[in-house]
Scaffold this active site. Sequence first.
Site, PDB file in Angstrom:
ATOM      1  N   HIS A  95      -2.550  -4.470   7.801  1.00 35.10           N
ATOM      2  CA  HIS A  95      -3.551  -3.405   7.904  1.00 35.10           C
ATOM      3  C   HIS A  95      -4.601  -3.542   6.780  1.00 35.10           C
ATOM      4  O   HIS A  95      -4.742  -4.620   6.197  1.00 35.10           O
ATOM      5  CB  HIS A  95      -2.875  -2.028   7.916  1.00 35.10           C
ATOM      6  N   GLU A 132       0.740   2.643   4.197  1.00 35.35           N
ATOM      7  CA  GLU A 132       1.327   1.308   4.324  1.00 35.35           C
ATOM      8  C   GLU A 132       0.356   0.245   3.816  1.00 35.35           C
ATOM      9  O   GLU A 132       0.770  -0.717   3.151  1.00 35.35           O
ATOM     10  CB  GLU A 132       1.688   1.033   5.788  1.00 35.35           C
ATOM     11  N   GLU A 269       9.032  -6.579   7.699  1.00 35.33           N
ATOM     12  CA  GLU A 269       9.027  -5.118   7.600  1.00 35.33           C
ATOM     13  C   GLU A 269       9.963  -4.766   6.449  1.00 35.33           C
ATOM     14  O   GLU A 269      11.184  -4.830   6.576  1.00 35.33           O
ATOM     15  CB  GLU A 269       9.503  -4.483   8.907  1.00 35.33           C
TER      16      GLU A 269
END
Length: 307
Positions: A95, A132, A269
Amino acid sequence: MSYLSPTPPPTGPDRPESSPAPAYGRRRRAPLVVLAGLVPLCVVAGLTWMLANGPEQGGSSGKSGETAASGGADRATKERAKPLAGRHIVIDPGHNPHNKDHVQEIARTVDIGTDRKECDTTGTATDSGEPEAEFTLDLAHRVRADLEKRGAKVTLTHDGDVPYGPCVDERAEAGNRAGADAAVSLHADGAPAGARGFHVIVPAPVHQGRADTRAVAGPSRALGTRLATAFEEATGARPAGYAGDGEGLDTRGDLGGLNLSTVPKVFLECGNMRDPQDARALLDPAWRDRAARGIADGLQAHLGRAR
């Protein structure tokens, strides 16, 4: 190399004593006297040359072997200090902190081979509001620093220095363009509270449209396996029980960042941001340092075997 002294001349006449003397009278002995004088000089000169040059020329002292051994030891020391020298690794911070300001731009779809998906998303956040995208960028900086100490060349797909994105297809292309030895995309999950742990997403063998992971699916899985092992050892985190095989690996064929990669690539993750216990770890700078070390260890374990 051995050295031979000149053979000394005969101590008497060249012919037997019984042979008749030359008709012209008494034999001339001056040349023999000169030769006899030269012999000691030649011997002394030869010995002097051997003492001065023998070790270097003949290798009798072993200095040449010692130099080669020393050079080999120096190279081995450098390889231990810089085990990833000559390796190029792409780190993809998931992101972008600015995505939230460019909702329309990131909502446009791009071709991922098997489908079309959004250019990018804002990512998730902890209950306290830690995005995040801020986590992944900070972790990427720590991973880069660790990898560079080990001699690797590191490229980030972005450094928070672009308005949004890059889009998922561009992130894959960054590794392809670099001809990277490996690429890792950093993320944190947004699963329901109570779901804990990390997992590594590896590409499924895909061959559709622009996507063809058949050549890299195997190496990517090997990278993911070593990354999961090293990450668990460094952080103490456990593999997620809610995703993948329960051993830390999840195989997927619906992610553009993996589908379009032509180099070994995985998604990590690191934990679940929506779980309070995982979130505390993810927000801890000391834990992030350990996570960065685990990621670097996993990459080193994989690329060291791939030489």
